[in-house]
Design a protein around this motif. Structure first.
Motif, PDB file in Angstrom:
ATOM      1  N   ILE A 405       0.831  -1.203   0.000  1.00 53.65           N
ATOM      2  CA  ILE A 405       0.000   0.000   0.000  1.00 53.65           C
ATOM      3  C   ILE A 405       0.866   1.253   0.000  1.00 53.65           C
ATOM      4  CG2 ILE A 405      -0.231   0.175   2.512  1.00 53.65           C
ATOM      5  CD1 ILE A 405      -2.991   0.839  -0.031  1.00 53.65           C
ATOM      6  N   LEU A 406       1.990   1.195   0.721  1.00 50.13           N
ATOM      7  CA  LEU A 406       2.908   2.338   0.741  1.00 50.13           C
ATOM      8  C   LEU A 406       3.533   2.550  -0.632  1.00 50.13           C
ATOM      9  CD1 LEU A 406       4.651   1.650   4.177  1.00 50.13           C
ATOM     10  CD2 LEU A 406       3.191   3.604   3.646  1.00 50.13           C
ATOM     11  N   GLY A 407       3.961   1.463  -1.281  1.00 45.41           N
ATOM     12  CA  GLY A 407       4.598   1.582  -2.583  1.00 45.41           C
ATOM     13  C   GLY A 407       3.661   2.145  -3.635  1.00 45.41           C
ATOM     14  N   ASP A 408       2.389   1.724  -3.625  1.00 45.98           N
ATOM     15  CA  ASP A 408       1.423   2.227  -4.594  1.00 45.98           C
ATOM     16  C   ASP A 408       1.208   3.729  -4.433  1.00 45.98           C
ATOM     17  OD1 ASP A 408       1.135  -0.264  -5.624  1.00 45.98           O
ATOM     18  OD2 ASP A 408      -0.794  -0.692  -4.683  1.00 45.98           O
ATOM     19  N   MET A 409       1.100   4.199  -3.204  1.00 48.00           N
ATOM     20  CA  MET A 409       0.887   5.630  -2.966  1.00 48.00           C
ATOM     21  C   MET A 409       2.068   6.445  -3.463  1.00 48.00           C
ATOM     22  SD  MET A 409      -0.780   5.459   0.861  1.00 48.00           S
ATOM     23  CE  MET A 409      -0.818   7.251   1.056  1.00 48.00           C
ATOM     24  N   THR A 410       3.270   5.926  -3.286  1.00 46.34           N
ATOM     25  CA  THR A 410       4.452   6.638  -3.737  1.00 46.34           C
ATOM     26  C   THR A 410       4.512   6.708  -5.254  1.00 46.34           C
ATOM     27  OG1 THR A 410       5.609   5.789  -1.802  1.00 46.34           O
ATOM     28  CG2 THR A 410       6.954   6.768  -3.522  1.00 46.34           C
ATOM     29  N   SER A 411       4.145   5.624  -5.922  1.00 45.03           N
ATOM     30  CA  SER A 411       4.223   5.565  -7.379  1.00 45.03           C
ATOM     31  C   SER A 411       3.327   6.595  -8.040  1.00 45.03           C
ATOM     32  CB  SER A 411       3.861   4.162  -7.868  1.00 45.03           C
ATOM     33  OG  SER A 411       4.820   3.223  -7.451  1.00 45.03           O
ATOM     34  N   VAL A 412       2.094   6.743  -7.571  1.00 44.84           N
ATOM     35  CA  VAL A 412       1.207   7.709  -8.213  1.00 44.84           C
ATOM     36  C   VAL A 412       1.690   9.132  -7.979  1.00 44.84           C
ATOM     37  CG1 VAL A 412      -0.805   6.199  -8.147  1.00 44.84           C
ATOM     38  CG2 VAL A 412      -0.379   7.714  -6.213  1.00 44.84           C
ATOM     39  N   GLY A 413       2.293   9.384  -6.833  1.00 46.52           N
ATOM     40  CA  GLY A 413       2.865  10.701  -6.592  1.00 46.52           C
ATOM     41  C   GLY A 413       4.019  10.994  -7.530  1.00 46.52           C
ATOM     42  N   THR A 414       4.850   9.982  -7.787  1.00 46.04           N
ATOM     43  CA  THR A 414       5.969  10.130  -8.711  1.00 46.04           C
ATOM     44  C   THR A 414       5.482  10.416 -10.120  1.00 46.04           C
ATOM     45  OG1 THR A 414       7.221   8.545  -7.391  1.00 46.04           O
ATOM     46  CG2 THR A 414       8.036   9.005  -9.596  1.00 46.04           C
ATOM     47  N   LEU A 415       4.457   9.704 -10.563  1.00 46.49           N
ATOM     48  CA  LEU A 415       3.913   9.898 -11.909  1.00 46.49           C
ATOM     49  C   LEU A 415       3.397  11.318 -12.102  1.00 46.49           C
ATOM     50  CD1 LEU A 415       2.083   6.476 -12.238  1.00 46.49           C
ATOM     51  CD2 LEU A 415       3.940   7.263 -13.710  1.00 46.49           C
ATOM     52  N   LEU A 416       2.728  11.846 -11.104  1.00 40.81           N
ATOM     53  CA  LEU A 416       2.226  13.217 -11.192  1.00 40.81           C
ATOM     54  C   LEU A 416       3.385  14.209 -11.317  1.00 40.81           C
ATOM     55  CD1 LEU A 416      -0.099  15.211 -11.123  1.00 40.81           C
ATOM     56  CD2 LEU A 416      -0.026  15.150  -8.624  1.00 40.81           C
ATOM     57  N   ALA A 417       4.446  13.981 -10.568  1.00 38.13           N
ATOM     58  CA  ALA A 417       5.617  14.853 -10.659  1.00 38.13           C
ATOM     59  C   ALA A 417       6.240  14.783 -12.056  1.00 38.13           C
ATOM     60  CB  ALA A 417       6.649  14.461  -9.600  1.00 38.13           C
ATOM     61  N   LEU A 454       2.549  11.983 -21.513  1.00 39.81           N
ATOM     62  CA  LEU A 454       1.368  11.198 -21.871  1.00 39.81           C
ATOM     63  C   LEU A 454       1.445   9.769 -21.325  1.00 39.81           C
ATOM     64  CD1 LEU A 454       0.710  12.343 -25.554  1.00 39.81           C
ATOM     65  CD2 LEU A 454      -0.560  12.970 -23.489  1.00 39.81           C
ATOM     66  N   ILE A 455       2.612   9.133 -21.444  1.00 41.50           N
ATOM     67  CA  ILE A 455       2.745   7.759 -20.947  1.00 41.50           C
ATOM     68  C   ILE A 455       2.603   7.723 -19.436  1.00 41.50           C
ATOM     69  CG2 ILE A 455       4.276   5.762 -20.779  1.00 41.50           C
ATOM     70  CD1 ILE A 455       5.528   6.626 -23.414  1.00 41.50           C
ATOM     71  N   ALA A 456       3.207   8.703 -18.751  1.00 41.84           N
ATOM     72  CA  ALA A 456       3.067   8.775 -17.293  1.00 41.84           C
ATOM     73  C   ALA A 456       1.600   8.961 -16.911  1.00 41.84           C
ATOM     74  CB  ALA A 456       3.920   9.920 -16.738  1.00 41.84           C
ATOM     75  N   LEU A 457       0.860   9.750 -17.705  1.00 40.20           N
ATOM     76  CA  LEU A 457      -0.559   9.967 -17.434  1.00 40.20           C
ATOM     77  C   LEU A 457      -1.355   8.672 -17.613  1.00 40.20           C
ATOM     78  CD1 LEU A 457      -2.921  11.876 -16.830  1.00 40.20           C
ATOM     79  CD2 LEU A 457      -3.027  12.382 -19.285  1.00 40.20           C
ATOM     80  N   VAL A 458      -1.036   7.902 -18.646  1.00 41.26           N
ATOM     81  CA  VAL A 458      -1.736   6.628 -18.883  1.00 41.26           C
ATOM     82  C   VAL A 458      -1.518   5.666 -17.721  1.00 41.26           C
ATOM     83  CG1 VAL A 458      -1.783   4.558 -20.321  1.00 41.26           C
ATOM     84  CG2 VAL A 458      -1.718   6.816 -21.395  1.00 41.26           C
ATOM     85  N   VAL A 459      -0.271   5.528 -17.283  1.00 40.53           N
ATOM     86  CA  VAL A 459       0.028   4.623 -16.169  1.00 40.53           C
ATOM     87  C   VAL A 459      -0.661   5.099 -14.894  1.00 40.53           C
ATOM     88  CG1 VAL A 459       1.862   3.609 -14.770  1.00 40.53           C
ATOM     89  CG2 VAL A 459       2.221   3.962 -17.215  1.00 40.53           C
ATOM     90  N   LEU A 460      -0.724   6.415 -14.708  1.00 43.90           N
ATOM     91  CA  LEU A 460      -1.396   6.976 -13.537  1.00 43.90           C
ATOM     92  C   LEU A 460      -2.885   6.640 -13.555  1.00 43.90           C
ATOM     93  CD1 LEU A 460      -1.374   8.820 -11.015  1.00 43.90           C
ATOM     94  CD2 LEU A 460      -1.694  10.764 -12.549  1.00 43.90           C
ATOM     95  N   VAL A 461      -3.519   6.786 -14.718  1.00 43.71           N
ATOM     96  CA  VAL A 461      -4.957   6.519 -14.845  1.00 43.71           C
ATOM     97  C   VAL A 461      -5.266   5.046 -14.592  1.00 43.71           C
ATOM     98  CG1 VAL A 461      -6.876   6.459 -16.487  1.00 43.71           C
ATOM     99  CG2 VAL A 461      -5.384   8.463 -16.380  1.00 43.71           C
ATOM    100  N   THR A 467      -6.077   3.774  -4.738  1.00 40.99           N
ATOM    101  CA  THR A 467      -4.803   4.487  -4.746  1.00 40.99           C
ATOM    102  C   THR A 467      -4.995   5.908  -5.258  1.00 40.99           C
ATOM    103  OG1 THR A 467      -3.603   2.419  -5.141  1.00 40.99           O
ATOM    104  CG2 THR A 467      -2.427   4.463  -5.596  1.00 40.99           C
ATOM    105  N   ILE A 468      -5.780   6.060  -6.333  1.00 36.53           N
ATOM    106  CA  ILE A 468      -6.079   7.380  -6.880  1.00 36.53           C
ATOM    107  C   ILE A 468      -6.857   8.205  -5.865  1.00 36.53           C
ATOM    108  CG2 ILE A 468      -7.296   8.637  -8.693  1.00 36.53           C
ATOM    109  CD1 ILE A 468      -4.859   7.308  -9.736  1.00 36.53           C
ATOM    110  N   TYR A 469      -7.827   7.561  -5.203  1.00 34.98           N
ATOM    111  CA  TYR A 469      -8.621   8.287  -4.211  1.00 34.98           C
ATOM    112  C   TYR A 469      -7.746   8.822  -3.086  1.00 34.98           C
ATOM    113  CZ  TYR A 469     -12.418   5.739  -6.532  1.00 34.98           C
ATOM    114  OH  TYR A 469     -13.269   5.213  -7.461  1.00 34.98           O
ATOM    115  N   ARG A 470      -6.799   7.986  -2.636  1.00 32.84           N
ATOM    116  CA  ARG A 470      -5.918   8.429  -1.551  1.00 32.84           C
ATOM    117  C   ARG A 470      -5.062   9.619  -1.994  1.00 32.84           C
ATOM    118  NH1 ARG A 470      -5.943   2.790  -0.289  1.00 32.84           N
ATOM    119  NH2 ARG A 470      -4.296   2.383  -1.819  1.00 32.84           N
TER     120      ARG A 470
END
Length: 531
Positions: A405-417, A454-461, A467-470
C-alpha cells in the motif's frame, strides 16, 4: 504583474494563484545558499544509484510479479525504464537550468505558478515520506530473514510486521492477525534521520560505501542464481486476466507498482544546492544512475521469475531470498543477498529522507510553510527541523502500514511529478529560450517531453481506484493547508508581510553581517533575460 485593488476579487485571486516565481530570483537565492557544496559528479551518481536500487529489486519485483504481471513484470520494468528515461531528460534540463533543492516544486513554480507548485510540492512530500516508509518495511523483512539464516534467531511477528495488510484482489484492508508494530522499520528510519541531521558529508560517505556493497550483491544474485533458471516458469509469460490482476492491464499495473523503484534520479535533483557544479554534474547523476539501475532491474526480474513460479512470490517482502530457498546449496548466497539488501535498503531510506526535508525547506523559504522549517542548523548546515519531523512521521507510517500500500501511494505521486516536469520543459523553452542550460533535451521541446507526460498519465490513470482516491484526498488536504497558511504567507504574493526580522531569521546564524539579504523579502522583477 499585480492587478490594481479596483479589479474584481476573483481576478486578483486567480492572478495570485498563477503568479510565477521569477527565474532570476530563484537563481540568485540558490547562489547564496549556506549549505555546504561538497558533492561531486560521482557523489551525485552514487546518490541516484543509492536511491534507485533498493525496494524495486529487493521487494517490489516479487510483489508485482505475484499480484500484477506474472513473468511479464520484466516488461513492466522495461516500460517503467522508458517512462523514467523520458522524464530523466526533462529533469536533467530543468535541474541544470534551475539548480535548486526544491526539485519539481521549484521548476513548477517558475513555469506554472504558485498553485501548481504547491500541489506538486505537497505531492513530493507524500512521495518521499511514504517512499522512505516503504523501504523501511522491506528493510525490516530482510533483517528478520538475515538473523534467521545466520544466527538461527527468529523474531516474533508481533514486533516485525504491520497490524494491517492490503488485499489487492478485493482492494481492501484486512487485519494481520498477531502483528502489532514493525519495530525494525521504525529503528532504521530514526537512525537515518539522525545521520542526516549530522551533515551531508557524513551521509555521502555512508551512501558511497553502501552503494558499492549492494552493486556487488545484485551482480552476485544475477550470476549466482541464473543456473537455477527453468524456462517453464516463464509460461504463461502474460497470465490470463483474473479480476484486477494479470493480462495486458496487469502489465501496466505492474509498471505503476514498480515505478516506485525509479524515483531515485528525482532525489539527485534535491541535492542541487550541495553540489560543487550542479549545472554540469546533475544531468550526469540523473541519467547515468538511471541507465545503470534500469539494466540491473530487468536482469534481476528475469532471473527471479525464472528460478521460481511467480505464484510462489505472493505476500513475500523478501522475494529474492525466498525464491532461493527452493534450491539446494544457496544458504551463503541468501546470506549475501540479505546483507546486501539490508545495506542497499538503508541507503534508499537515507536518500529519501534526505530529499523530502530539502523540498520542505525550499517551500518554507518561499513562505508556504512556517519559517522554522526553512532554517539551517548552526553547526551542521542541514535543514534539521524538517528532517526531524519527516523522520518521525515516516517512522510511524513504517511501523503500522504494509509495503504494497505504501509503494502504490508513492508511485502515483511520482507519476504526477513526472507529468508536470515534462510540461515544465516545454513551457521553459518558450518563456526562457536564452537561459543557459547545462543539458538540453534532444529533439526539441516536444519529441521527448510530450510522450513522457502522456505515458506517465496513462500509467497513472490505470492505477487502482483506492490508490487514486488516496492521492486526491492527500491533495485535497494540501489545498486546505495552502488556503489556511500558504496563500497568506507566500513571499511572491505577500512581499509586504516579510519584515526585516523575517529576513534576518533565514541568515542561519552564519553571516550576521550580510546586509544583502533583501532578496528574501522582495521578489526580483524578471525584466531581463538571463544570458
Amino acid at each position: 504583474m499585480a492587478l490594481p485593488d479596483s479589479s474584481p476579487l476573483w481576478k486578483r485571486i486567480v492572478m495570485r494563484l498563477v503568479a510565477r516565481k521569477p527565474l532570476e530570483q530563484i537563481l540568485h537565492e540558490g547562489q547564496r545558499t549556506q549549505m555546504k557544496r561538497i558533492l561531486g559528479r560521482l557523489d551525485l551518481i552514487a546518490i541516484g544509484i543509492g536511491a534507485i536500487i533498493g525496494t524495486g529489486i529487493f521487494v517490489l519485483t516479487g510483489v508485482a510479479a505475484a499480484e500484477n504481471a506474472g513473468p511479464a513484470v520484466i516488461v513492466s520494468f522495461i516500460i517503467g525504464g522508458v517512462i523514467s528515461g523520458l522524464s530523466a531528460f526533462s529533469y536533467s534540463e530543468l535541474s541544470s537550468m534551475v539548480p535548486i533543492s526544491g526539485s519539481a516544486f521549484t521548476y513548477t513554480y517558475a513555469t506554472m505558478g504558485e498553485l501548481m507548485a504547491w500541489i506538486i510540492g505537497w505531492d513530493l512530500i507524500l512521495e518521499y515520506l511514504v517512499g522512505a516508509a516503504t523501504v523501511a518495511v522491506g528493510w525490516s523483512s530482510y533483517v528478520v530473514s538475515f538473523f534467521s539464516d545466520v544466527f538461527n534467531v527468529h523474531f516474533t511477528k508481533k514486533t516485525t510486521q504491520a497490524p494491517v495488510l492490503w488485499d489487492s484482489s478485493s482492494l481492501s484492508f484486512r487485519v494481520n492477525e498477531g502483528a502489532y508494530i514493525n519495530i525494525p522499520a521504525i529503528f532504521i528510519t530514526l537512525a537515518m534521520t539522525l545521520l542526516l541531521v549530522l551533515g551531508i558529508r557524513q551521509a555521502s560517505w555512508v551512501n558511497r560505501t553502501i552503494v558499492c556493497i549492494k552493486l556487488v550483491v545484485v551482480l552476485l544474485f544475477i550470476f549466482g542464481a541464473c543456473r537455477f533458471v527453468d524456462s517453464s516458469n516463464y509460461r504463461p509469460f502474460v497470465p490470463p486476466r483474473e479480476g484486477n490482476s494479470y493480462g495486458a492491464k496487469g502489465v501496466f499495473k505492474g509498471t505503476q507498482r514498480v515505478f516506485f523503484a525509479y524515483i531515485g534520479f528525482d532525489a539527485v535533483s534535491t541535492a542541487a544546492q550541495e553540489a560543487k557544479d550542479p549545472q554540469r554534474d546533475l544531468p550526469w547523476g540523473i541519467c547515468l544512475s538511471l541507465a545503470i539501475c534500469t539494466a540491473l532491474y530487468i536482469a534481476v526480474a528475469a532471473v527471479l521469475c525464472g528460478i521460481v513460479s511467480y505464484t510462489e512470490l505472493r505476500g513475500q517482502a523478501s522475494p529474492l531470498v525466498y525464491a532461493l530457498t527452493f534450491h539446494k546449496d544457496t544458504r551463503w548466497l541468501r546470506i549475501m543477498i540479505e546483507l546486501g539488501a539490508i545495506c542497499g535498503l538503508s541507503s534508499v531510506i537515507l536518500i529519501m529522507l534526505m530529499g523530502q526535508p530539502r523540498i520542505f525547506f525550499t517551500m518554507a523559504r518561499d513562505g508556504l510553510f512556517p519559517r522554522i522549517f526553512g532554517r539551517l542548523h548552526r553547526r551542521f548546515k542541514t535543514p534539521y527541523v524538517p528532517t526531524l519531523v519527516s523522520g518521525a512521521v515516516c517512522a510511524v507510517l513504517a511501523g503500522v502500514l504494509p509495503v504494497d500500500i505504501l509503494g502504490d501511494m508513492t508511485s502515483v505521486g511520482t507519476l504526477l511529478a513526472f507529468i508536470l516536469v515534462n510540461i515544465g520543459v516545454i513551457v521553459m523553452r518558450y518563456t526562457h529560450p536564452h537561459v543557459q542550460r547545462g543539458f538540453t533535451v534532444p529533439g526539441g521541446p516536444f519529441l521527448i517531453p510530450v510522450p513522457g507526460a502522456l505515458i506517465a498519465l496513462v500509467v497513472l490513470v490505470l492505477s487502482d481506484g483506492p490508490t487514486i482516491y488516496r492521492l486526491f484526498i492527500w491533495l485535497g488536504v494540501g489545498l486546505v493547508v495552502y488556503a489556511a497558511y500558504g496563500y497568506g504567507h507566500s513571499r511572491i504574493g505577500n512581499p509586504e508581510r516579510w519584515s526585516d526580522e523575517d529576513v534576518a531569521y533565514f541568515k542561519d546564524a552564519a553571516d550576521e553581517g550580510d546586509e544583502e539579504r533583501s532578496d528574501l523579502r522582495e521578489p526580483i522583477k524578471e525584466e531581463e533575460e538571463i544570458k
